[in-house]
Write an enzyme that holds these catalytic residues in place. Structure first.
Site, mmCIF file in Angstrom:
data_model
loop_
_atom_site.group_PDB
_atom_site.id
_atom_site.type_symbol
_atom_site.label_atom_id
_atom_site.label_comp_id
_atom_site.label_asym_id
_atom_site.label_seq_id
_atom_site.Cartn_x
_atom_site.Cartn_y
_atom_site.Cartn_z
ATOM 1 N N MET A 34 -14.745 4.907 -18.117
ATOM 2 C CA MET A 34 -15.014 3.779 -17.215
ATOM 3 C C MET A 34 -16.499 3.406 -17.265
ATOM 4 O O MET A 34 -17.004 2.734 -16.358
ATOM 5 C CB MET A 34 -14.600 4.130 -15.791
ATOM 6 C CG MET A 34 -13.096 4.374 -15.671
ATOM 7 S SD MET A 34 -12.468 4.080 -14.024
ATOM 8 C CE MET A 34 -13.437 5.201 -13.062
ATOM 9 N N GLY A 35 -17.196 3.850 -18.321
ATOM 10 C CA GLY A 35 -18.601 3.480 -18.445
ATOM 11 C C GLY A 35 -19.512 4.324 -17.571
ATOM 12 O O GLY A 35 -19.120 5.404 -17.126
ATOM 13 N N LEU A 37 -22.053 5.867 -18.697
ATOM 14 C CA LEU A 37 -21.935 7.054 -19.549
ATOM 15 C C LEU A 37 -23.078 8.045 -19.319
ATOM 16 O O LEU A 37 -24.206 7.662 -19.029
ATOM 17 C CB LEU A 37 -21.917 6.648 -21.029
ATOM 18 C CG LEU A 37 -20.782 5.719 -21.475
ATOM 19 C CD1 LEU A 37 -20.789 5.595 -23.001
ATOM 20 C CD2 LEU A 37 -19.415 6.196 -20.990
ATOM 21 N N HIS A 41 -19.632 12.280 -21.266
ATOM 22 C CA HIS A 41 -18.931 11.335 -22.148
ATOM 23 C C HIS A 41 -19.401 11.512 -23.597
ATOM 24 O O HIS A 41 -18.597 11.502 -24.525
ATOM 25 C CB HIS A 41 -19.217 9.889 -21.718
ATOM 26 C CG HIS A 41 -18.790 9.555 -20.324
ATOM 27 N ND1 HIS A 41 -19.680 9.325 -19.312
ATOM 28 C CD2 HIS A 41 -17.561 9.393 -19.770
ATOM 29 C CE1 HIS A 41 -19.040 9.032 -18.192
ATOM 30 N NE2 HIS A 41 -17.744 9.073 -18.435
ATOM 31 N N GLN A 65 -6.495 2.105 -10.745
ATOM 32 C CA GLN A 65 -6.596 3.497 -10.310
ATOM 33 C C GLN A 65 -7.478 3.680 -9.080
ATOM 34 O O GLN A 65 -7.725 4.804 -8.653
ATOM 35 C CB GLN A 65 -7.067 4.401 -11.452
ATOM 36 C CG GLN A 65 -8.501 4.197 -11.895
ATOM 37 C CD GLN A 65 -8.768 4.888 -13.224
ATOM 38 O OE1 GLN A 65 -8.244 4.516 -14.263
ATOM 39 N NE2 GLN A 65 -9.579 5.939 -13.194
ATOM 40 N N ASP A 157 -12.001 16.465 -15.329
ATOM 41 C CA ASP A 157 -10.873 15.876 -14.590
ATOM 42 C C ASP A 157 -9.613 16.636 -15.027
ATOM 43 O O ASP A 157 -8.782 16.113 -15.766
ATOM 44 C CB ASP A 157 -10.781 14.381 -14.898
ATOM 45 C CG ASP A 157 -12.037 13.647 -14.470
ATOM 46 O OD1 ASP A 157 -12.119 13.260 -13.303
ATOM 47 O OD2 ASP A 157 -12.952 13.486 -15.295
ATOM 48 N N GLN A 160 -6.130 15.220 -14.345
ATOM 49 C CA GLN A 160 -5.916 14.040 -15.199
ATOM 50 C C GLN A 160 -5.541 14.465 -16.619
ATOM 51 O O GLN A 160 -4.628 13.905 -17.233
ATOM 52 C CB GLN A 160 -7.189 13.202 -15.220
ATOM 53 C CG GLN A 160 -7.196 12.094 -16.263
ATOM 54 C CD GLN A 160 -8.433 11.230 -16.158
ATOM 55 O OE1 GLN A 160 -8.499 10.356 -15.308
ATOM 56 N NE2 GLN A 160 -9.427 11.472 -16.989
HETATM 57 P P1 AMP Z 1 -14.680 8.522 -16.527
HETATM 58 O O1 AMP Z 1 -15.580 7.520 -17.179
HETATM 59 O O2 AMP Z 1 -15.305 9.213 -15.355
HETATM 60 O O3 AMP Z 1 -13.304 7.986 -16.276
HETATM 61 O O4 AMP Z 1 -14.492 9.688 -17.588
HETATM 62 C C1 AMP Z 1 -14.100 9.429 -18.911
HETATM 63 C C2 AMP Z 1 -13.831 10.729 -19.609
HETATM 64 O O5 AMP Z 1 -15.018 11.526 -19.614
HETATM 65 C C3 AMP Z 1 -12.748 11.568 -18.917
HETATM 66 O O6 AMP Z 1 -11.925 12.179 -19.898
HETATM 67 C C4 AMP Z 1 -13.562 12.575 -18.162
HETATM 68 O O7 AMP Z 1 -12.863 13.778 -17.915
HETATM 69 C C5 AMP Z 1 -14.714 12.807 -19.120
HETATM 70 N N1 AMP Z 1 -15.855 13.385 -18.399
HETATM 71 C C6 AMP Z 1 -16.431 12.909 -17.273
HETATM 72 N N2 AMP Z 1 -17.405 13.740 -16.869
HETATM 73 C C7 AMP Z 1 -17.441 14.774 -17.755
HETATM 74 C C8 AMP Z 1 -18.221 15.971 -17.871
HETATM 75 N N3 AMP Z 1 -19.157 16.269 -16.989
HETATM 76 N N4 AMP Z 1 -17.972 16.794 -18.909
HETATM 77 C C9 AMP Z 1 -17.003 16.502 -19.820
HETATM 78 N N5 AMP Z 1 -16.230 15.389 -19.757
HETATM 79 C C10 AMP Z 1 -16.447 14.548 -18.741
#
Ligand code: AMP
Length: 291
Positions: A34-35, A37, A41, A65, A157, A160
């Site tokens: 969702m950006g 970053l 990410h 969501q 997550d 998820q």
């Molecule tokens: P989001 O942009 O928050 O929806 O996350 C996108 C992806 O990045 C998802 O698969 C998250 O689980 C992963 N993600 C977010 N934060 C972390 C983190 N601290 N370490 C590893 N993966 C992450």
């Protein structure tokens, strides 16, 4: 590192670009985001770049969501910075669709959704009842649009990841769902786009989420077999920290079924969700009895 990242906003252009890549024999790796970053990410992109020929990172703040009371409008957006981070980590394509591209009839006109009730009902699902249907629906659409052979999700997550993995299995998506370890700040707080909502003080103190999980994992390693008592250990730490406004849940579950075991006799996953300042934060950790 990929040469220069290509930014694509329509499904038609995405298909044309990726069909050409596949035609040249390259496998497609996919990182949906969702950006806003951060290094979490970027770690997914790096894992994808190491294992696939062309990496696509999507940036889409998916309205489906978010509940009406949640932070959809306030969610941090920084497309330019994001594309630079994605490129540096090794992504070749950034897919940045508009809401109309993803939901041509409008977000309120979506009739077809994907649900994974048993896995999605507890923990995040109990606190956010419409959340996982929104996640699964957009991930299913993105899987169709991108056609990846491997898709990378963070263990950050954890629920998820389990839900998406099960959706891909149940619906025969020809994609391997790959889980990647949580990237943390030096004091232990899991990296999250929502950490931007925290003050410096809150950010430092929010590491209590990780400390509570470590305390729960230590209890399990020391022979505690009652899931309720493991959760109580985590709650004591969370409740004692003034920046934690409320605890949504502290859970001890089977890592695959996400059900609470009658007794902890093997590996479990510990998960917490709490409100700190303006943010709602989640974190989790594996735990296992010492052998
Ligand atoms: P989001 O942009 O928050 O929806 O996350 C996108 C992806 O990045 C998802 O698969 C998250 O689980 C992963 N993600 C977010 N934060 C972390 C983190 N601290 N370490 C590893 N993966 C992450």
């Amino acid at each position: 590192m990929a040469d220069v990242i290509r930014t694509v906003t329509t499904a038609a252009e995405l298909r044309a670009v990726l069909d050409a890549e596949r035609g040249d024999g390259r496998t497609v790796g996919f990182v949906p985001t969702m950006g806003a970053l951060h290094d979490g990410h970027a770690s997914l992109v790096r894992a994808a770049a190491a294992e696939t020929g062309v990496v696509v990172l999507s940036i889409f703040v998916n309205p489906l969501q978010f509940a009406p009371t949640e932070d959809l409008a306030a969610y941090p957006r920084d497309a330019e910075g994001d594309i630079r981070i994605a490129e540096e980590a090794g992504a070749a394509v950034a897919f940045v669709p508009t809401e109309t591209e993803m939901y041509p009839l409008g977000r309120d006109a979506v009739l077809t959704t994907v649900a994974v009730p048993d896995l999605a009902g507890r923990m995040e699902g109990a606190s956010r009842p419409t959340h996982f249907a929104g996640v699964c629906t957009v991930v299913a659409k993105l899987f169709h649009l991108v056609g990846p052979c491997r898709a990378y999700f963070g263990e950050k997550d954890f629920q998820q990841l389990a839900v998406v993995r099960r959706m891909a299995l149940d619906l025969s998506f020809p994609v391997e769902v790959v889980g990647c370890p949580t990237v943390r700040e030096p004091h232990g707080l899991a990296r999250s786009s929502r950490n931007r909502y925290l003050t410096d003080h809150e950010r430092e103190r929010a590491a209590v989420l990780h400390r509570s999980l470590q305390a729960g994992a230590a209890a399990v390693a020391d022979g505690e077999t009652s899931p309720e008592r493991v959760c109580a250990v985590m709650r004591v730490l969370l409740d004692a920290e003034p920046v934690v406004r409320s605890v949504d849940y502290a859970a001890c579950v089977d890592p695959t079924t996400l059900q609470v075991p009658a007794s902890v006799t093997g590996p479990v996953r510990l998960l917490v969700a709490a409100r700190v300042g303006k943010a709602r934060l989640i974190d989790n950790l594996e735990a296992a009895p010492a052998r």
